[in-house]
Design a protein around this motif. Structure first.
Motif, mmCIF file in Angstrom:
data_model
loop_
_atom_site.group_PDB
_atom_site.id
_atom_site.type_symbol
_atom_site.label_atom_id
_atom_site.label_comp_id
_atom_site.label_asym_id
_atom_site.label_seq_id
_atom_site.Cartn_x
_atom_site.Cartn_y
_atom_site.Cartn_z
ATOM 1 N N SER A 234 50.402 48.479 33.575
ATOM 2 C CA SER A 234 49.350 49.477 33.514
ATOM 3 C C SER A 234 49.407 50.344 34.750
ATOM 4 C CB SER A 234 48.000 48.747 33.509
ATOM 5 O OG SER A 234 47.176 49.223 32.532
ATOM 6 N N PHE A 261 40.247 48.466 39.852
ATOM 7 C CA PHE A 261 41.461 49.079 39.301
ATOM 8 C C PHE A 261 41.052 49.877 38.071
ATOM 9 C CE2 PHE A 261 44.843 49.007 36.099
ATOM 10 C CZ PHE A 261 45.791 49.754 36.778
ATOM 11 N N THR A 262 41.503 51.140 38.018
ATOM 12 C CA THR A 262 41.161 51.953 36.850
ATOM 13 C C THR A 262 42.361 52.744 36.361
ATOM 14 O OG1 THR A 262 39.775 53.729 35.993
ATOM 15 C CG2 THR A 262 40.292 53.825 38.341
ATOM 16 N N THR A 263 42.471 52.835 35.045
ATOM 17 C CA THR A 263 43.511 53.683 34.466
ATOM 18 C C THR A 263 42.947 55.083 34.213
ATOM 19 O OG1 THR A 263 42.843 52.815 32.328
ATOM 20 C CG2 THR A 263 44.787 51.828 33.334
ATOM 21 N N ARG A 264 41.645 55.247 34.476
ATOM 22 C CA ARG A 264 40.993 56.531 34.190
ATOM 23 C C ARG A 264 40.258 57.071 35.410
ATOM 24 N NH1 ARG A 264 40.086 58.139 28.981
ATOM 25 N NH2 ARG A 264 39.713 60.087 30.077
ATOM 26 N N THR A 267 37.797 59.907 35.299
ATOM 27 C CA THR A 267 36.400 59.814 34.860
ATOM 28 C C THR A 267 35.477 59.353 35.983
ATOM 29 O OG1 THR A 267 36.675 57.521 34.116
ATOM 30 C CG2 THR A 267 37.136 59.240 32.492
ATOM 31 N N TYR A 340 32.323 40.558 30.534
ATOM 32 C CA TYR A 340 33.560 41.126 29.993
ATOM 33 C C TYR A 340 34.544 41.491 31.097
ATOM 34 C CZ TYR A 340 31.648 45.793 31.096
ATOM 35 O OH TYR A 340 31.134 46.896 31.729
ATOM 36 N N VAL A 341 34.192 41.208 32.321
ATOM 37 C CA VAL A 341 35.109 41.508 33.421
ATOM 38 C C VAL A 341 35.860 40.223 33.788
ATOM 39 C CG1 VAL A 341 35.365 42.478 35.719
ATOM 40 C CG2 VAL A 341 33.482 43.236 34.256
ATOM 41 N N LEU A 342 37.180 40.332 33.812
ATOM 42 C CA LEU A 342 38.032 39.176 34.088
ATOM 43 C C LEU A 342 38.310 39.067 35.579
ATOM 44 C CD1 LEU A 342 40.909 39.599 31.491
ATOM 45 C CD2 LEU A 342 39.471 37.585 31.728
ATOM 46 N N GLY A 348 39.076 42.090 39.579
ATOM 47 C CA GLY A 348 37.895 41.380 39.082
ATOM 48 C C GLY A 348 36.646 42.231 39.136
ATOM 49 N N ALA A 349 36.835 43.549 39.264
ATOM 50 C CA ALA A 349 35.689 44.460 39.323
ATOM 51 C C ALA A 349 36.080 45.779 38.668
ATOM 52 C CB ALA A 349 35.290 44.695 40.773
ATOM 53 N N VAL A 350 35.123 46.432 38.045
ATOM 54 C CA VAL A 350 35.436 47.720 37.411
ATOM 55 C C VAL A 350 34.415 48.778 37.807
ATOM 56 C CG1 VAL A 350 36.472 46.612 35.403
ATOM 57 C CG2 VAL A 350 34.086 47.303 35.298
ATOM 58 N N VAL A 353 32.362 53.355 33.291
ATOM 59 C CA VAL A 353 32.189 54.733 32.831
ATOM 60 C C VAL A 353 31.773 54.672 31.370
ATOM 61 C CG1 VAL A 353 33.284 56.984 32.583
ATOM 62 C CG2 VAL A 353 34.030 55.445 34.407
ATOM 63 N N HIS A 356 33.086 57.015 28.526
ATOM 64 C CA HIS A 356 34.441 57.083 27.997
ATOM 65 C C HIS A 356 35.141 55.744 27.832
ATOM 66 C CE1 HIS A 356 34.202 61.415 28.099
ATOM 67 N NE2 HIS A 356 33.534 61.261 29.240
ATOM 68 N N ASP A 357 34.481 54.665 28.155
ATOM 69 C CA ASP A 357 35.062 53.345 27.935
ATOM 70 C C ASP A 357 34.177 52.596 26.945
ATOM 71 O OD1 ASP A 357 36.863 50.972 29.453
ATOM 72 O OD2 ASP A 357 34.991 50.300 28.536
ATOM 73 N N ARG A 359 33.780 49.480 26.041
ATOM 74 C CA ARG A 359 33.043 48.276 26.458
ATOM 75 C C ARG A 359 31.857 48.654 27.332
ATOM 76 N NH1 ARG A 359 38.131 45.630 29.166
ATOM 77 N NH2 ARG A 359 38.181 47.820 29.784
HETATM 78 C C1 ANZ Z 1 37.253 53.060 34.292
HETATM 79 C C2 ANZ Z 1 37.557 53.446 32.918
HETATM 80 C C3 ANZ Z 1 37.101 54.514 32.197
HETATM 81 C C4 ANZ Z 1 38.462 52.557 32.349
HETATM 82 C C5 ANZ Z 1 37.522 54.717 30.912
HETATM 83 C C6 ANZ Z 1 38.920 52.689 31.065
HETATM 84 C C7 ANZ Z 1 38.443 53.777 30.350
HETATM 85 P P1 ANZ Z 1 44.383 48.198 31.039
HETATM 86 O O1 ANZ Z 1 44.802 49.467 30.328
HETATM 87 O O2 ANZ Z 1 44.372 47.007 30.180
HETATM 88 O O3 ANZ Z 1 45.098 48.008 32.335
HETATM 89 N N1 ANZ Z 1 39.368 46.881 33.981
HETATM 90 C C8 ANZ Z 1 39.934 46.857 35.197
HETATM 91 N N2 ANZ Z 1 39.888 45.615 35.722
HETATM 92 C C9 ANZ Z 1 39.282 44.849 34.792
HETATM 93 C C10 ANZ Z 1 38.922 43.480 34.749
HETATM 94 N N3 ANZ Z 1 39.192 42.666 35.757
HETATM 95 N N4 ANZ Z 1 38.313 43.010 33.634
HETATM 96 C C11 ANZ Z 1 38.029 43.836 32.604
HETATM 97 N N5 ANZ Z 1 38.336 45.136 32.612
HETATM 98 C C12 ANZ Z 1 38.948 45.646 33.693
HETATM 99 O O4 ANZ Z 1 42.831 48.398 31.408
HETATM 100 C C13 ANZ Z 1 42.443 49.015 32.595
HETATM 101 C C14 ANZ Z 1 40.999 49.306 32.472
HETATM 102 O O5 ANZ Z 1 40.299 48.097 32.223
HETATM 103 C C15 ANZ Z 1 40.447 49.883 33.748
HETATM 104 O O6 ANZ Z 1 40.222 51.280 33.620
HETATM 105 C C16 ANZ Z 1 39.052 49.280 33.811
HETATM 106 O O7 ANZ Z 1 38.249 50.198 33.108
HETATM 107 C C17 ANZ Z 1 39.173 48.004 33.067
HETATM 108 F F1 ANZ Z 1 37.109 55.754 30.215
HETATM 109 O O8 ANZ Z 1 38.200 52.025 34.615
HETATM 110 B B1 ANZ Z 1 38.803 51.520 33.372
#
Ligand code: ANZ
Ligand code: ZN
Length: 887
Positions: A234, A261-264, A267, A340-342, A348-350, A353, A356-357, A359
């Motif tokens: 990712s 950690f965020t992929t977005r 946002t 829902y946070v692993l 271990g923290a998010v 948003v 746009h997410d 969950r």
């Molecule tokens: C903000 C955000 C906004 C996210 C959005 C997604 C969509 P993958 O693609 O599987 O790597 N995340 C990060 N750490 C996490 C954790 N420990 N437990 C649960 N969720 C976690 O997923 C990355 C996304 O999963 C990250 O990007 C984070 O949510 C969440 F419109 O950040 B995202």
């Protein structure tokens, strides 16, 4: 040759001779009759767990392997088909608890029985290479490589969280935890932190992914995808929310930085809260301050916190009353604990948003937290009441409500935010992997002892190489209350290899996936007690074809790939990937019948116990018990399993109808990769085919014996049409079968032969030598085409009819060659059109000229009929395809 086909006579005789002559032993570098080295081919099935007896899935798996092995051998390959036993693991311990037999005895008894069954199937296994995971001469090399891995830092020790059963005082495997309770005691399971050993598969994540995507062309696409997802690369941004949260000792938690950690990152202006895992230090601090938070966390980690567990849970959380600072706006953002946070992913923290997410959206709706839209896609209207899939679109949007980022595309915004984080020294772009290091410590008895000694002074000390193997005592009987090694003084007690003090052996054993990570190399280096693998491994490996169930698509295959690469890096072998081609055979299915009993439970009935009730179209709509005629339910078709009572015992089938019938049925009914539906009538049909084959050969044995094998067909002039047709069919079907053998589509190989037998039975040949040559040729080709599928009956007939004298034993007889001349049909059929419409067909000699074709077409009765008296204007001929008469 006997008049009647008796499968048991035939199969016993064939198997006896094969055994006496040790026909399946293969040696490296074998040469053919011309003194050239044969090409090698390594075809292997996933090794079975010795559960007691073979099931239909095994029969299918091994028959595919066997067909391949036998066919390639005839084609001149040096083919290895080995077999072994995945002999460590929990079922043996559970059986021991139940019946008080040591796991070792139970396992060895099962192996002996299953081996007998495999031989009764007629499998071409080279038993001289048999391996067994619980043999010290095998598992010593698990221990040896583990020590090497420790040396290289590939293996390391750290604490791990386990499921602890407080009543049985034992660690439970995940599958032994049922709804949060121990499977035996029913006690509420607790989490405990204990030390264990891990293998750094994460160091290989990049290479594993690269090879998954770019090198495993011979693997099914879906398996590659599953591996890719499991590795889980990712790309995103890792950055910190700063804070001022102190713990009980007034220490600033994590130096005041809560990383996410965020992929977005695009946002980021839509963040309305943050969420941490229940095990996160901020959650722990919140729990200390607030009893309600503590209670929530306790509940949240019950049962399990794996990804699979979480997927089934409702999204729940609780506010902590603790705040972190938004790095761009400087706003105070509240931290929630979310189930829902692993803890084991990212940090271990998010940053949540909800706009746009999905969950976060569900979570915000539930707890009435603000939802802000920050990405617009073509002005579509956004509702914060209901999630729509386009909210998550990362490709096509423009930022809104995002101050200085307004108007940017998502990828532009991500770059800008990442740049900002770097400048402020808060974070940067980062690749996160889903795959975790492989924890191999199991707190169980029946496995490879981990070669470590615990010294009161030196701590954990590796067992010296010369003291290997650390042998597992085989007489212990687990009783359900923990690992019996912990009470076995003779095993426990030893001296520290480093200082000589009294010390205690490690009692944890290795995950059984260790055993299955390299057993296929051991077959290739069998019986070498000086080395784990030798040059023979480089001869046979990489394996040309691996065959097994889709249930191993992820873990086993990934661990075996990792293990191979680790061995390569230690200079033990010279290839990068263990399996060139992979075939996942389909499941074997059968009908399911059930009834609710008085206690409300469901009782399942075996298909043999019921009569079906059919509708007018012949579909099953219900069933009656044969025993008392009472009606029960028909539940459709599903995988054969003990729990549904719909399995068929292969042994019974083999005993009644013979291994060849069983093999023919499982090969004929479906292509190897598709599901196979059990059918009693299909089994009968397979048996009938073999009896017809036998009786055709019996009836025509004189002709077959009198025929010549080296007859020169090219010089035979004026061949009778019936003979030409028979040869055409024979060679056309052979050509098809060759093609199907190559693409592992054995069902159509069988149907080709069924067709050929029909043709042989139906053909009336003239008397005479040439006809005998033709029959002999067809039968010899048919026997060879069929042999890989039904080796016993074909081998027997081959011998009885004297083919042995010309071609040698069927096992090594040369694969038949297609006579291309025989394929030239002497007649062709052309489509007949009248004014462009299909009206019939004409048959013409292959070498007919234009005039002849035109004349034949004009004379066809359909022409006159459809032209209705109009004159013919012209005739158009498309050679080999059609004639169109225009009028
Ligand atoms: C903000 C955000 C906004 C996210 C959005 C997604 C969509 P993958 O693609 O599987 O790597 N995340 C990060 N750490 C996490 C954790 N420990 N437990 C649960 N969720 C976690 O997923 C990355 C996304 O999963 C990250 O990007 C984070 O949510 C969440 F419109 O950040 B995202
Ligand atoms: Zn010591």
């Amino acid at each position: 040759m006997q008049e009647q086909y008796h499968s048991s006579v035939v199969e016993k005789e064939a198997q006896k001779i094969w055994r006496e002559q040790d026909v399946y032993r293969v040696v490296e570098g074998a040469k053919n009759a011309d003194g050239e080295e044969k090409p090698k081919y390594y075809a292997c099935s996933m090794l079975p767990y010795p559960s007691g007896k073979l099931h239909m899935g095994h029969v299918r798996n091994y028959t595919i392997n066997d067909v391949m092995t036998r066919q390639l051998r005839m084609r001149g390959y040096n083919v290895l088909m080995p077999m072994g036993w995945d002999a460590f693991g929990m079922p043996a311990e559970n059986a021991a608890i139940k019946s008080k037999v040591p796991p070792a005895k139970w396992t060895y008894d099962n192996i002996a029985y299953m081996k007998k069954q495999m031989n009764s199937m007629g499998l071409a296994i080279d038993w001289s290479r048999e391996m067994c995971a619980c043999d010290p001469q095998y598992y010593r090399w698990n221990q040896w490589l583990f020590l090497k891995m420790l040396d290289k830092g590939i293996a390391y020790r750290k604490t791990q969280t386990v499921n602890w059963d407080p009543v049985d005082q034992t660690v439970l495997a995940n599958e032994q935890v049922i709804e949060g309770r121990g499977w035996r005691s029913g006690a509420l399971v607790e989490k405990r932190e204990i030390p264990g050993y891990y293998l750094r598969i994460t160091d290989y994540a990049e290479e594993l992914l690269d090879y998954t995507q770019n090198h495993l062309e011979g693997w099914p696409e879906r398996v590659r995808l599953m591996q890719e997802n499991w590795i889980g690369r990712s790309e995103g941004v890792r950055f910190a929310f700063t804070h001022d949260i102190h713990d009980a000792d007034d220490q600033l938690i994590q130096d005041g930085r809560m990383y996410v950690f965020t992929t977005r990152a695009d946002t980021i202006m839509g963040v309305t809260f943050c969420a941490v895992a229940p095990e996160h230090p901020i959650a722990t601090e919140a729990a200390r301050r607030d009893k309600k938070v503590a209670a929530f966390i306790k509940e949240a980690i019950k049962g399990g916190t794996s990804e699979a567990d979480l997927a089934t849970k409702d999204k729940e959380g609780i506010a902590t009353g603790l705040y972190v600072t938004h790095p761009i706006t400087g706003q105070q953002i509240e931290v929630w604990v979310g189930n829902y946070v692993l803890m084991t992913y990212g940090d271990g923290a998010v940053m949540a948003v909800p706009g746009h997410d999905e969950r976060d959206f569900a979570f915000a709706l539930k707890y009435k937290l603000p939802i802000i839209q920050v990405v617009d896609i073509n002005g579509q209207s956004y509702s914060d009441q209901e999630w729509q899939d386009w909210y998550g679109d990362k490709e096509n949007g423009k930022l809104i409500n995002s101050a200085q980022y307004d108007g940017l595309s998502s990828s532009e915004a991500i770059d800008k935010v990442a740049h900002f984080m770097v400048e402020k020294q808060l974070g940067e772009k980062k690749v996160t992997w889903r795959i975790r290091d492989w924890g191999i410590s199991r707190q169980r008895y029946w496995g490879t002892p981990i070669p470590i000694i615990h010294c009161p002074d030196c701590g954990p000390v590796p067992v010296p190489e010369k003291a290997l193997p650390v042998v597992l005592p085989e007489h212990l009987i687990p009783d359900g209350s923990g690992n019996p090694l912990n009470k076995c003084e003779e095993f426990l007690h030893t001296q520290c290899p480093s200082c000589g003090a009294d010390a205690r052996r490690e009692t944890d054993t290795m995950d059984t996936f260790v055993d299955s990570s390299w057993y296929f190399m051991r077959y290739a280096s069998a019986n070498n007690n000086e080395a784990m693998v030798d040059e023979r491994n480089n001869y046979w490996m990489p394996m040309d074809q691996y065959i097994g169930g889709i249930e191993h698509a992820v873990m086993h295959l990934l661990y075996a790939r990792f293990w191979t690469k680790a061995m390569r890096d230690m200079g033990l072998l010279n290839y990068d990937e263990p399996f060139v081609k992979l075939l996942c055979q389909g499941m074997v299915l059968n009908h399911i019948y059930s009834r609710r009993n008085e206690l409300g439970g469901i009782e399942y009935f075996a298909p043999s116990e019921v009569d079906n009730i059919l509708d007018s179209k012949g579909n099953i709509i219900g069933a009656k018990l044969k025993a008392d005629g009472s009606e029960i339910q028909y539940n459709g078709i599903g995988t054969m399993s003990k729990s549904k009572n719909n399995g068929i015992d292969p042994q019974q089938l083999i005993d009644q109808m013979g291994a060849d019938t069983a093999r023919l049925f499982v090969m004929f009914t479906s292509p190897p990769e598709q599901t196979l539906e059990w059918s009693g009538s299909g089994v009968d049909g397979s048996n009938r085919f073999l009896r017809r084959l036998w009786s055709y050969c019996f009836k025509h044995q004189e002709q077959i014996r009198q025929g010549q094998d080296n007859f020169d067909w090219s010089s035979a002039e004026g061949l009778d049409k019936a003979i030409r047709d028979l040869r055409l069919e024979t060679h056309a079907l052979l050509k098809q079968a060759n093609y199907d053998y190559n693409r592992i589509q054995y069902n159509t190989v069988v149907s080709a032969n069924m067709k050929l037998l029909n043709v042989l039975e139906a053909t009336k040949l003239p008397e005479g030598d040439v006809a005998n040559h033709a029959i002999r040729e067809s039968v010899s080709i048919m026997l060879r085409m069929l042999y890989p599928v039904v080796p016993h009956i074909t081998w027997y007939i081959w011998r009885e009819l004297g083919f042995v004298d010309v071609y040698g034993d069927l096992l090594d007889a040369p694969w038949p060659e297609v006579d291309e001349n025989a394929l030239i049909a002497d007649e062709v059929e052309l489509v007949l059109q009248v004014n462009g419409k299909l009206r019939g067909a004409i048959t013409i000699p292959n070498d007919a000229d234009k005039e002849y074709i035109e004349a034949t077409a004009r004379a066809h009765e359909a022409v006159e009929r459809f032209l209705d008296g109009r004159p013919i204007k012209r005739v158009i001929i498309v050679p080999g395809r059609l004639v169109n008469v225009v009028g």
